[in-house]
Design an enzyme around this catalytic site. Structure first.
Site, PDB file in Angstrom:
ATOM      1  N   SER A 151      -4.922  34.238  -1.398  1.00 49.26           N
ATOM      2  CA  SER A 151      -3.947  34.961  -0.567  1.00 49.26           C
ATOM      3  C   SER A 151      -4.096  34.679   0.934  1.00 49.26           C
ATOM      4  O   SER A 151      -3.911  35.580   1.753  1.00 49.26           O
ATOM      5  CB  SER A 151      -3.997  36.464  -0.865  1.00 49.26           C
ATOM      6  OG  SER A 151      -3.710  36.692  -2.237  1.00 49.26           O
ATOM      7  N   HIS A 203     -10.723  24.151 -10.295  1.00 48.09           N
ATOM      8  CA  HIS A 203      -9.953  25.329  -9.853  1.00 48.09           C
ATOM      9  C   HIS A 203     -10.077  26.411 -10.934  1.00 48.09           C
ATOM     10  O   HIS A 203     -10.128  26.098 -12.129  1.00 48.09           O
ATOM     11  CB  HIS A 203      -8.491  24.940  -9.634  1.00 48.09           C
ATOM     12  CG  HIS A 203      -7.718  26.029  -8.955  1.00 48.09           C
ATOM     13  ND1 HIS A 203      -7.274  27.137  -9.630  1.00 48.09           N
ATOM     14  CD2 HIS A 203      -7.360  26.198  -7.667  1.00 48.09           C
ATOM     15  CE1 HIS A 203      -6.654  27.951  -8.781  1.00 48.09           C
ATOM     16  NE2 HIS A 203      -6.689  27.394  -7.576  1.00 48.09           N
ATOM     17  N   GLU A 206     -13.152  30.596  -3.893  1.00 49.16           N
ATOM     18  CA  GLU A 206     -11.922  31.308  -4.230  1.00 49.16           C
ATOM     19  C   GLU A 206     -12.220  32.454  -5.191  1.00 49.16           C
ATOM     20  O   GLU A 206     -12.314  32.234  -6.417  1.00 49.16           O
ATOM     21  CB  GLU A 206     -10.925  30.358  -4.908  1.00 49.16           C
ATOM     22  CG  GLU A 206     -10.515  29.194  -4.049  1.00 49.16           C
ATOM     23  CD  GLU A 206      -9.149  28.653  -4.462  1.00 49.16           C
ATOM     24  OE1 GLU A 206      -8.326  28.468  -3.580  1.00 49.16           O
ATOM     25  OE2 GLU A 206      -8.909  28.461  -5.662  1.00 49.16           O
ATOM     26  N   ASN A 244      -2.292  23.813  -1.965  1.00 47.59           N
ATOM     27  CA  ASN A 244      -2.290  23.517  -3.400  1.00 47.59           C
ATOM     28  C   ASN A 244      -0.983  24.039  -3.995  1.00 47.59           C
ATOM     29  O   ASN A 244      -0.823  25.240  -4.200  1.00 47.59           O
ATOM     30  CB  ASN A 244      -3.504  24.195  -4.055  1.00 47.59           C
ATOM     31  CG  ASN A 244      -3.546  23.968  -5.548  1.00 47.59           C
ATOM     32  OD1 ASN A 244      -2.837  23.121  -6.079  1.00 47.59           O
ATOM     33  ND2 ASN A 244      -4.370  24.734  -6.243  1.00 47.59           N
ATOM     34  N   LYS A 259       0.096  23.751  -6.903  1.00 49.59           N
ATOM     35  CA  LYS A 259       0.006  24.083  -8.331  1.00 49.59           C
ATOM     36  C   LYS A 259       1.202  23.442  -9.050  1.00 49.59           C
ATOM     37  O   LYS A 259       1.634  22.358  -8.649  1.00 49.59           O
ATOM     38  CB  LYS A 259      -0.097  25.605  -8.526  1.00 49.59           C
ATOM     39  CG  LYS A 259      -1.229  26.191  -7.655  1.00 49.59           C
ATOM     40  CD  LYS A 259      -1.585  27.600  -7.933  1.00 49.59           C
ATOM     41  CE  LYS A 259      -2.733  28.027  -7.008  1.00 49.59           C
ATOM     42  NZ  LYS A 259      -3.202  29.365  -7.258  1.00 49.59           N
ATOM     43  N   GLY A 300      -3.392  34.686  -5.598  1.00 53.68           N
ATOM     44  CA  GLY A 300      -2.002  35.016  -5.929  1.00 53.68           C
ATOM     45  C   GLY A 300      -1.759  36.506  -6.096  1.00 53.68           C
ATOM     46  O   GLY A 300      -0.730  36.919  -6.627  1.00 53.68           O
TER      47      GLY A 300
HETATM   48  O1  G3H Z   1      -5.670  26.909  -4.789  1.00 58.42           O
HETATM   49  C1  G3H Z   1      -5.281  27.916  -4.184  1.00 58.42           C
HETATM   50  C2  G3H Z   1      -5.684  29.227  -4.593  1.00 58.42           C
HETATM   51  O2  G3H Z   1      -5.630  29.411  -5.959  1.00 58.42           O
HETATM   52  C3  G3H Z   1      -5.097  30.358  -3.805  1.00 58.42           C
HETATM   53  O3  G3H Z   1      -3.801  30.693  -4.204  1.00 58.42           O
HETATM   54  P1  G3H Z   1      -2.996  31.782  -3.343  1.00 58.42           P
HETATM   55  O4  G3H Z   1      -3.053  31.338  -1.910  1.00 58.42           O
HETATM   56  O5  G3H Z   1      -1.600  31.764  -3.885  1.00 58.42           O
HETATM   57  O6  G3H Z   1      -3.708  33.075  -3.537  1.00 58.42           O
END
Ligand code: G3H
Length: 251
Positions: free
Chosen positions: A213, A95, A167, A9, A11, A173
């Site tokens: 993460s 999300h 999640e 993802n 984002k 993050g």
């Molecule tokens: O969509 C993915 C999640 O929000 C995880 O994000 P991350 O891998 O940066 O923690």
């Protein structure tokens, strides 16, 4: 046997040239395996071009959100009909960033999940608790309710095809991954909730991802858990090399 589905993802990151370079690398190097599936969840402006670039390859392209209506006076929104028409196969729904920042609710996530199936898109439905909710022992109840709300009104066949991403918000993050046991405990609970609202056979088919993460260093341990069948990855999906390592781990 369930596949491992690794979804990156992005984002709100990358420009078109970076998106093209990334997908070029992934298409070239992604393992050809029945056991692992690679999905890139890209911003809307890149979707048409990335679908074209991944034609006749095993790599799939997903949107990160959509509206539930087919068309109409919804300025700035994108409909499931538009996504399907482009050749997009999956869509991320609910999300936590959309729930927190854009007032997404269990009700709108359910409407979007139903709309996704109506138009031949596979939903990746996100659920998860905040740190405060975890510390107040609300995780199982809250996540269970989010799952039930998202699946309301779907047929068993549709539920079987739904991808659910657990999640925990406190792990997104932040570099704080849930331990693989913590992640699996909630995923097992999610599977039990799905079983409660459908049947054991259906619940066994549902792909459950963990997100928060996830990195090449921790993916194998997560995928080794009984109820984790993939990952929804943010930060570590922004570099092709790291994304490819995650997909490779799913083989
Ligand atoms: O969509 C993915 C999640 O929000 C995880 O994000 P991350 O891998 O940066 O923690």
């Amino acid at each position: 046997m369930r596949k491992n589905v690794i979804a990156g993802n992005w984002k709100m990151n990358k420009v078109m040239s970076e998106a093209t370079d990334f997908v070029g690398e992934v298409v070239k190097k992604a393992p050809q395996s029945e056991q692992t599936e690679a999905i890139v969840c890209a911003p809307f402006p890149f979707l048409a071009s990335l679908v074209e670039q991944t034609k006749n390859t095993p790599v799939k392209i997903a949107a990160q959100n959509m509206h539930f209506e087919e068309s109409g006076a919804f300025t700035g929104e994108v409909s499931p009909v538009m996504l399907k028409d482009l050749g997009v196969t999956h869509v991320v729904l609910g999300h936590s960033e959309r729930r927190e920042l854009f007032a997404e609710t269990d009700e709108s996530v359910n409407k979007k999940t139903q709309a996704a199936f109506k138009h031949g898109l596979t939903p990746i439905v996100c659920v998860g608790e905040t740190l405060d909710q975890r510390e107040a022992n609300e995780t199982m109840n809250l996540v269970g309710n989010q799952v039930k709300a998202a699946l309301e009104g779907l047929s068993e066949e549709q539920v079987a095809q739904t991808i659910i991403a657990y999640e925990p918000i406190w792990a997104i993050g932040t570099g704080k991954t849930a331990t693989s046991e913590q992640a699996n405990e909630v995923c097992t609970h999610i599977r039990n909730v799905v079983k409660e609202v459908t049947s054991e056979a259906t619940a066994e088919k549902v792909v459950l991802q963990y997100g928060g993460s996830v990195k090449p260093a921790n993916i194998s341990e997560l995928l080794a858990q009984s109820d984790i069948d993939g990952a929804l990855v943010g930060g570590a999906s922004l570099e092709a090399d790291s994304f490819l390592q995650l997909v490779e781990a799913g083989k």
